[in-house]
Each structure stands twice: as C-alpha cells, then as structure tokens.
Motif scaffolding. Structure first.
Motif, PDB file in Angstrom:
ATOM      1  N   ASN A 204     131.939  59.607 -32.478  1.00  0.00           N
ATOM      2  CA  ASN A 204     131.870  58.738 -33.654  1.00  0.00           C
ATOM      3  C   ASN A 204     133.051  58.932 -34.603  1.00  0.00           C
ATOM      4  O   ASN A 204     132.977  58.529 -35.774  1.00  0.00           O
ATOM      5  CB  ASN A 204     130.577  58.990 -34.414  1.00  0.00           C
ATOM      6  CG  ASN A 204     130.442  60.427 -34.875  1.00  0.00           C
ATOM      7  OD1 ASN A 204     131.192  61.304 -34.421  1.00  0.00           O
ATOM      8  ND2 ASN A 204     129.504  60.677 -35.784  1.00  0.00           N
ATOM      9  N   GLU A 207     134.467  55.580 -35.944  1.00  0.00           N
ATOM     10  CA  GLU A 207     133.605  54.982 -36.961  1.00  0.00           C
ATOM     11  C   GLU A 207     133.698  55.746 -38.280  1.00  0.00           C
ATOM     12  O   GLU A 207     133.673  55.144 -39.366  1.00  0.00           O
ATOM     13  CB  GLU A 207     132.161  54.964 -36.462  1.00  0.00           C
ATOM     14  CG  GLU A 207     131.198  54.274 -37.400  1.00  0.00           C
ATOM     15  CD  GLU A 207     129.797  54.181 -36.823  1.00  0.00           C
ATOM     16  OE1 GLU A 207     128.880  53.776 -37.567  1.00  0.00           O
ATOM     17  OE2 GLU A 207     129.634  54.523 -35.625  1.00  0.00           O
ATOM     18  N   GLU A 208     133.818  57.058 -38.212  1.00  0.00           N
ATOM     19  CA  GLU A 208     133.965  57.859 -39.428  1.00  0.00           C
ATOM     20  C   GLU A 208     135.256  57.532 -40.164  1.00  0.00           C
ATOM     21  O   GLU A 208     135.301  57.549 -41.399  1.00  0.00           O
ATOM     22  CB  GLU A 208     133.923  59.347 -39.072  1.00  0.00           C
ATOM     23  CG  GLU A 208     132.543  59.847 -38.662  1.00  0.00           C
ATOM     24  CD  GLU A 208     132.558  61.324 -38.315  1.00  0.00           C
ATOM     25  OE1 GLU A 208     133.667  61.910 -38.311  1.00  0.00           O
ATOM     26  OE2 GLU A 208     131.477  61.882 -38.059  1.00  0.00           O
ATOM     27  N   CYS A 210     136.670  54.586 -40.271  1.00  0.00           N
ATOM     28  CA  CYS A 210     136.411  53.325 -40.975  1.00  0.00           C
ATOM     29  C   CYS A 210     135.642  53.571 -42.270  1.00  0.00           C
ATOM     30  O   CYS A 210     135.981  53.013 -43.329  1.00  0.00           O
ATOM     31  CB  CYS A 210     135.631  52.371 -40.073  1.00  0.00           C
ATOM     32  SG  CYS A 210     136.533  51.795 -38.609  1.00  0.00           S
ATOM     33  N   ASN A 211     134.624  54.420 -42.201  1.00  0.00           N
ATOM     34  CA  ASN A 211     133.852  54.740 -43.398  1.00  0.00           C
ATOM     35  C   ASN A 211     134.692  55.491 -44.417  1.00  0.00           C
ATOM     36  O   ASN A 211     134.565  55.273 -45.636  1.00  0.00           O
ATOM     37  CB  ASN A 211     132.623  55.567 -43.026  1.00  0.00           C
ATOM     38  CG  ASN A 211     131.632  54.779 -42.181  1.00  0.00           C
ATOM     39  OD1 ASN A 211     131.469  53.565 -42.367  1.00  0.00           O
ATOM     40  ND2 ASN A 211     130.973  55.447 -41.253  1.00  0.00           N
ATOM     41  N   GLN A 212     135.577  56.342 -43.942  1.00  0.00           N
ATOM     42  CA  GLN A 212     136.437  57.093 -44.845  1.00  0.00           C
ATOM     43  C   GLN A 212     137.387  56.164 -45.595  1.00  0.00           C
ATOM     44  O   GLN A 212     137.653  56.339 -46.789  1.00  0.00           O
ATOM     45  CB  GLN A 212     137.227  58.141 -44.055  1.00  0.00           C
ATOM     46  CG  GLN A 212     138.095  59.042 -44.913  1.00  0.00           C
ATOM     47  CD  GLN A 212     138.838  60.078 -44.090  1.00  0.00           C
ATOM     48  OE1 GLN A 212     138.584  60.252 -42.896  1.00  0.00           O
ATOM     49  NE2 GLN A 212     139.791  60.761 -44.723  1.00  0.00           N
ATOM     50  N   LEU A 214     136.804  53.010 -46.305  1.00  0.00           N
ATOM     51  CA  LEU A 214     136.016  52.254 -47.277  1.00  0.00           C
ATOM     52  C   LEU A 214     135.688  53.103 -48.505  1.00  0.00           C
ATOM     53  O   LEU A 214     135.670  52.587 -49.636  1.00  0.00           O
ATOM     54  CB  LEU A 214     134.736  51.749 -46.616  1.00  0.00           C
ATOM     55  CG  LEU A 214     133.797  50.923 -47.500  1.00  0.00           C
ATOM     56  CD1 LEU A 214     134.496  49.665 -47.999  1.00  0.00           C
ATOM     57  CD2 LEU A 214     132.528  50.568 -46.744  1.00  0.00           C
ATOM     58  N   GLN A 215     135.451  54.379 -48.324  1.00  0.00           N
ATOM     59  CA  GLN A 215     135.111  55.252 -49.450  1.00  0.00           C
ATOM     60  C   GLN A 215     136.262  55.442 -50.419  1.00  0.00           C
ATOM     61  O   GLN A 215     136.040  55.839 -51.563  1.00  0.00           O
ATOM     62  CB  GLN A 215     134.645  56.608 -48.922  1.00  0.00           C
ATOM     63  CG  GLN A 215     133.288  56.564 -48.234  1.00  0.00           C
ATOM     64  CD  GLN A 215     132.922  57.880 -47.575  1.00  0.00           C
ATOM     65  OE1 GLN A 215     133.675  58.862 -47.667  1.00  0.00           O
ATOM     66  NE2 GLN A 215     131.784  57.915 -46.895  1.00  0.00           N
ATOM     67  N   THR A 222     133.959  46.024 -49.316  1.00  0.00           N
ATOM     68  CA  THR A 222     132.780  46.318 -48.525  1.00  0.00           C
ATOM     69  C   THR A 222     133.003  45.794 -47.112  1.00  0.00           C
ATOM     70  O   THR A 222     133.990  45.104 -46.837  1.00  0.00           O
ATOM     71  CB  THR A 222     131.523  45.684 -49.139  1.00  0.00           C
ATOM     72  OG1 THR A 222     130.371  46.108 -48.399  1.00  0.00           O
ATOM     73  CG2 THR A 222     131.604  44.167 -49.068  1.00  0.00           C
ATOM     74  N   PHE A 223     132.082  46.110 -46.216  1.00  0.00           N
ATOM     75  CA  PHE A 223     132.213  45.665 -44.838  1.00  0.00           C
ATOM     76  C   PHE A 223     131.812  44.197 -44.724  1.00  0.00           C
ATOM     77  O   PHE A 223     130.698  43.814 -45.097  1.00  0.00           O
ATOM     78  CB  PHE A 223     131.324  46.499 -43.903  1.00  0.00           C
ATOM     79  CG  PHE A 223     131.884  47.847 -43.561  1.00  0.00           C
ATOM     80  CD1 PHE A 223     133.113  47.957 -42.927  1.00  0.00           C
ATOM     81  CD2 PHE A 223     131.182  49.006 -43.848  1.00  0.00           C
ATOM     82  CE1 PHE A 223     133.638  49.205 -42.607  1.00  0.00           C
ATOM     83  CE2 PHE A 223     131.696  50.252 -43.528  1.00  0.00           C
ATOM     84  CZ  PHE A 223     132.930  50.348 -42.911  1.00  0.00           C
ATOM     85  N   ARG A 226     130.684  45.369 -39.784  1.00  0.00           N
ATOM     86  CA  ARG A 226     130.595  46.819 -39.662  1.00  0.00           C
ATOM     87  C   ARG A 226     131.283  47.299 -38.384  1.00  0.00           C
ATOM     88  O   ARG A 226     131.495  46.521 -37.452  1.00  0.00           O
ATOM     89  CB  ARG A 226     129.135  47.262 -39.679  1.00  0.00           C
ATOM     90  CG  ARG A 226     128.416  46.859 -40.975  1.00  0.00           C
ATOM     91  CD  ARG A 226     127.103  47.599 -41.094  1.00  0.00           C
ATOM     92  NE  ARG A 226     127.333  49.012 -41.300  1.00  0.00           N
ATOM     93  CZ  ARG A 226     127.564  49.575 -42.481  1.00  0.00           C
ATOM     94  NH1 ARG A 226     127.625  48.834 -43.574  1.00  0.00           N
ATOM     95  NH2 ARG A 226     127.745  50.871 -42.573  1.00  0.00           N
ATOM     96  N   CYS A 238     136.455  46.899 -37.277  1.00  0.00           N
ATOM     97  CA  CYS A 238     135.655  46.527 -38.443  1.00  0.00           C
ATOM     98  C   CYS A 238     136.495  45.603 -39.320  1.00  0.00           C
ATOM     99  O   CYS A 238     137.726  45.527 -39.173  1.00  0.00           O
ATOM    100  CB  CYS A 238     135.197  47.753 -39.227  1.00  0.00           C
ATOM    101  SG  CYS A 238     136.544  48.659 -40.027  1.00  0.00           S
TER     102      CYS A 238
END
Length: 278
Positions: A204, A207-208, A210-212, A214-215, A222-223, A226, A238
C-alpha cells in the motif's frame, strides 16, 4: 343478259349511296351531341400561390421564450404598463405601502415623479417598488458590478503527473508544491504512481503516497477519484480537485472548532498546573 347486269349495277349503286349517307349522318349527329354536352374532362390545375411561412424550430422558440423571460425578470422601469390589477407597492425608501390598485399607483407616480420597477413579479400579489431615476441608475450599476465580479464557469482542465514510488522525500515535496499550485489555479490533477523496482516495499505504499500528498493541502483539495490500482496492479492512479466554496467554508469552520478545542484544553491544563503549584 344486259338487263340483268344493269339491274345488279343499280342495286350496288343504291347500297353504296345508302352507306355513304348513313356515315355522314352519323358523323353529323356525333358532332351535334359533342357541341351540346359540356366536356367531362378535368380542367387544367391552376398554379398554386406560394405562401411564405415561418420555419418551425424548437430551438428558436426556446431562445425567444428565454429572452422574453430574461427581459421580464430584469431590473427595469415598467412605466404605466401594469398588467396586474392589484399590486404590492414599496416606496422609494423600501417601506411597504400595502396592496394598491394600479390606477392609484399610476396617479402616485405622476404626483411624485417616480418610476415603478418589479421586485418580485411571482409573488401574490406581485411586488413592485417606486424609485427615482437616480436610484434606478445606481441599482443597475450595482447589479452590473456583481455580474462582473462573479466568476464565469469554464471548462475544468486536468493536469497529469507521473512518478515512481521510489521517489525521495525532497522530490516528493517539490511535486506536492507543484500540485498545490495547480489546485490553487482551479485545475484537477491526475496523479499516477508507478510501482518501484524494489519488491520489498509495502503493497500500500503507492496509496500512502497519494494520501500524504493530500495531507499537505488541508482545506484546499480533496479526492475527485480515490487511489485505485491500474495496469494490473503495477501502478496507482488518483485525481485531486479543488474544494468548492461550500466545502471550503465547512473546512474552515471545522478547523476553527478544532483550534478552539485545543486552546480550551491548553487553558485547562494550565489552570490545573497553577492549582497544583498553589
């Protein structure tokens, strides 16, 4: 013998004469009948007159209706053309004068040199306001300024960015700043992260990342789509989009609430420590 021949010749002559007479008499009768009876043949058709008609078009009719509706709802002076019998009237200061008959409204306009503009034609009774010419001019300028200030909706463009999951932290920070720059300009950003050659990395990790990313943009993005696996699991894609105005307001209020709670907790801890010191 000669007498017999003459007799036959006489009979033959008589038959020939009778036949000729019958033929001529029949032709005469036919001609008279044709002249007496009216012809049964159809009369020749008269050339039709060309009539110019307007071409039927739904789009044209809709455009006309739209323009008419826009003109009816626009801010304008209706003058003495008041279609309704009873209307709700506001004076030039905005005070409600109550329902009035259109004849009384016209008389009031003439006495005070005022104009009548629609405020809410769909109400029951329709609402109008008496205004001076200067007030109408100023209101039109205000509405025109509001129209210019409103952003015109346009096509949302998408930027694309592709990199490997082996990217270093410095390069990831640089790309995050670039993505934030695009988001602030109201672009969508499609991010594709390819799986690195290192087989020991977590499944993962893409995916992490991508989240990083966004943070790093709280309250901004926002997504829109996703993170999801593509290319048979060899990459993750994403799409980030900018927040709408409503989402921005909700995010700001949520952040403000969180800060207030943190301050309250901090003040509570300080009070408890002061009490202990005392």
């Amino acid at each position: 013998m000669a007498a017999l021949f003459l007799k036959r010749l006489t009979l033959q002559t008589m038959k020939t004469d009778n036949t000729c007479i019958r033929r001529r008499l029949g032709t005469y009768v036919v001609r008279k009948t044709a002249l007496a009876e009216p012809p049964h043949t159809a009369s020749a058709p008269r050339p039709s007159c060309l009539i110019h008609t307007a071409t039927f078009s739904t789009e044209v009719d809709q455009d006309k209706r739209g323009k008419k509706a826009k003109q009816e709802t626009a801010f304008r002076n209706v003058g003495r053309k008041i279609n309704e019998r009873i209307i709700q009237v506001l004076d030039e200061k905005g005070n409600d004068l109550g329902p009035m008959h259109r004849a009384n409204v016209i008389r009031l306009m003439a006495e005070q040199d005022l104009r009548l503009v629609p405020r809410d034609p769909g109400a029951q009774p329709p609402r109008y306001q008496l205004m001076t010419g200067t007030q109408i001019y100023q209101e039109r300028l205000r509405l025109r300024g509001m129209e210019r200030a409103e952003p015109k909706p346009g096509p949302t463009l998408t930027k694309e960015l592709t990199f490997s999951s082996n990217i270093g932290q410095h390069d990831l920070d640089t790309k995050s700043k670039q993505i934030q720059h695009w988001i602030e300009k109201k672009y969508k950003v499609q991010i594709t992260i390819k799986k690195g050659k290192n087989t020991e990395e977590p499944e993962n990790k893409m995916e992490e990342i991508c989240n990083q990313i966004l943070q790093t943009m709280p309250g901004i993005a926002t997504f829109s789509s996703r993170p999801q696996l593509i290319r048979g699991g060899k990459a993750v894609m994403c799409v980030l989009r900018p927040l709408s105005q409503k989402e921005e307001n909700e995010c700001r209020s949520a952040l403000g609430t969180q800060r207030g709670d943190a301050l309250k907790r901090g003040n509570g801890n300080d009070g408890a420590s002061n009490a202990l010191h005392q």
